[in-house]
Scaffold this active site. Sequence first.
Site, mmCIF file in Angstrom:
data_model
loop_
_atom_site.group_PDB
_atom_site.id
_atom_site.type_symbol
_atom_site.label_atom_id
_atom_site.label_comp_id
_atom_site.label_asym_id
_atom_site.label_seq_id
_atom_site.Cartn_x
_atom_site.Cartn_y
_atom_site.Cartn_z
ATOM 1 N N HIS A 1 4.159 -18.542 -13.831
ATOM 2 C CA HIS A 1 3.278 -19.350 -14.682
ATOM 3 C C HIS A 1 2.867 -18.551 -15.920
ATOM 4 C CE1 HIS A 1 3.356 -22.407 -11.724
ATOM 5 N NE2 HIS A 1 2.609 -21.778 -10.839
ATOM 6 N N LEU B 1 0.705 -29.840 -36.610
ATOM 7 C CA LEU B 1 1.298 -30.275 -35.340
ATOM 8 C C LEU B 1 0.190 -30.716 -34.391
ATOM 9 C CD1 LEU B 1 3.883 -30.255 -33.376
ATOM 10 C CD2 LEU B 1 3.049 -28.025 -32.648
ATOM 11 N N ASP C 1 8.942 -27.373 -16.049
ATOM 12 C CA ASP C 1 9.128 -27.126 -14.617
ATOM 13 C C ASP C 1 10.021 -25.904 -14.380
ATOM 14 O OD1 ASP C 1 8.687 -27.639 -11.955
ATOM 15 O OD2 ASP C 1 10.358 -29.048 -11.768
HETATM 16 C C1 IPE Z 1 5.621 -31.640 -12.659
HETATM 17 O O1 IPE Z 1 6.214 -30.601 -11.949
HETATM 18 C C2 IPE Z 1 4.254 -31.227 -13.117
HETATM 19 C C3 IPE Z 1 4.198 -30.175 -14.140
HETATM 20 C C4 IPE Z 1 5.217 -29.607 -14.716
HETATM 21 C C5 IPE Z 1 2.874 -29.790 -14.548
HETATM 22 P P1 IPE Z 1 6.134 -30.520 -10.355
HETATM 23 O O2 IPE Z 1 6.844 -29.269 -9.966
HETATM 24 O O3 IPE Z 1 4.737 -30.657 -9.891
HETATM 25 O O4 IPE Z 1 6.958 -31.815 -9.923
HETATM 26 P P2 IPE Z 1 7.639 -32.180 -8.529
HETATM 27 O O5 IPE Z 1 6.617 -31.936 -7.455
HETATM 28 O O6 IPE Z 1 8.829 -31.288 -8.356
HETATM 29 O O7 IPE Z 1 8.046 -33.608 -8.671
HETATM 30 C C1 IPE Z 2 5.836 -26.008 -13.260
HETATM 31 O O1 IPE Z 2 6.493 -25.044 -12.526
HETATM 32 C C2 IPE Z 2 4.419 -25.636 -13.554
HETATM 33 C C3 IPE Z 2 3.404 -26.393 -12.810
HETATM 34 C C4 IPE Z 2 3.636 -27.402 -12.028
HETATM 35 C C5 IPE Z 2 2.018 -25.993 -12.989
HETATM 36 P P1 IPE Z 2 6.518 -25.090 -10.941
HETATM 37 O O2 IPE Z 2 5.387 -24.265 -10.435
HETATM 38 O O3 IPE Z 2 6.549 -26.479 -10.442
HETATM 39 O O4 IPE Z 2 7.881 -24.352 -10.637
HETATM 40 P P2 IPE Z 2 8.904 -24.692 -9.474
HETATM 41 O O5 IPE Z 2 9.303 -26.122 -9.639
HETATM 42 O O6 IPE Z 2 8.188 -24.455 -8.186
HETATM 43 O O7 IPE Z 2 10.018 -23.737 -9.696
HETATM 44 MG MG MG Z 3 8.082 -27.729 -9.978
#
Ligand code: IPE
Ligand code: IPE
Ligand code: MG
Length: 240
Positions: free
Chosen positions: A30, A124, A13
């Site tokens: 990303h 792995l 995240d």
């Molecule tokens: C969880 O992250 C999903 C992934 C890392 C793929 P999110 O950014 O979607 O989670 P929330 O919405 O903050 O809970």
């Molecule tokens: C996690 O990073 C990746 C995915 C959920 C695909 P985020 O896109 O949720 O990044 P933040 O939480 O908005 O910074």
């Molecule tokens: Mg996120």
Amino acid sequence: MATIPQHIAIVMDGNGRWATRRYLPRVAGHKRGVDALRNCVRHCGDIGVKVLTVFAFSSENWNRPPEEVSGLMELFALALGREVPQLQAEGVRIHFVGDRSTLSEKMRAGLEQAEKATAGNTRLVFNICFNYGGRWDIAQAAAKLAQAGAPITEMNLDRAMALAHVPDPDLLIRTGGEQRISNFLLWQSAYTELYFTDKLWPEFDAAAIDEAIADYALRERRFGRTSEQIAPEAPVKKAA
Ligand code: IPE
Ligand code: IPE
Ligand code: MG
């Protein structure tokens, strides 16, 4: 090096925030996230982790703005085509975990191809959770049992889960500062050690992985037992 967890799971995240802080579009975060993941897979293989499970796209991430969803899908397809040969060379076996029924035919074929190409690798196991949700997994496992007329027991459910091919995770890392599970491995993380860090996913490097593992190594995993049962060799203080 400290005790190495056999199975590490990661909620990757913070990509969006990493980009926004740099006045970049979220998709740029990303992209950097893919770089971080490549390094993470390599490092895990190098230090002897046996299974790495990452959360790449959740069932709920479809609710993001359409341009971010399509950017993520494009990036995923691109990374799939580009990274598989290297993963193959590194002895990594890829599994995709999640609901494939709603993905395009082309995407499904790509996933199957990557799995097939790496099926003989043993260094792995790399599980990529894509269009995945912990609740989806429990529900699909229960549906499988119901259809087969099998009793709903813990063991049967466990075997019907999408991650039945690996042991439960020992360590679950979440980057990006949030302290929640966000519908990740709900069933499998019953006794997993949790580790939260403020580091954003694109900044999560080999040293950060080592730090998480060092923290994990200090934990006492009791699985419901007492401390004395876990470390019977620990000196017991006698009353004077
Ligand atoms: C969880 O992250 C999903 C992934 C890392 C793929 P999110 O950014 O979607 O989670 P929330 O919405 O903050 O809970
Ligand atoms: C996690 O990073 C990746 C995915 C959920 C695909 P985020 O896109 O949720 O990044 P933040 O939480 O908005 O910074
Ligand atoms: Mg996120």
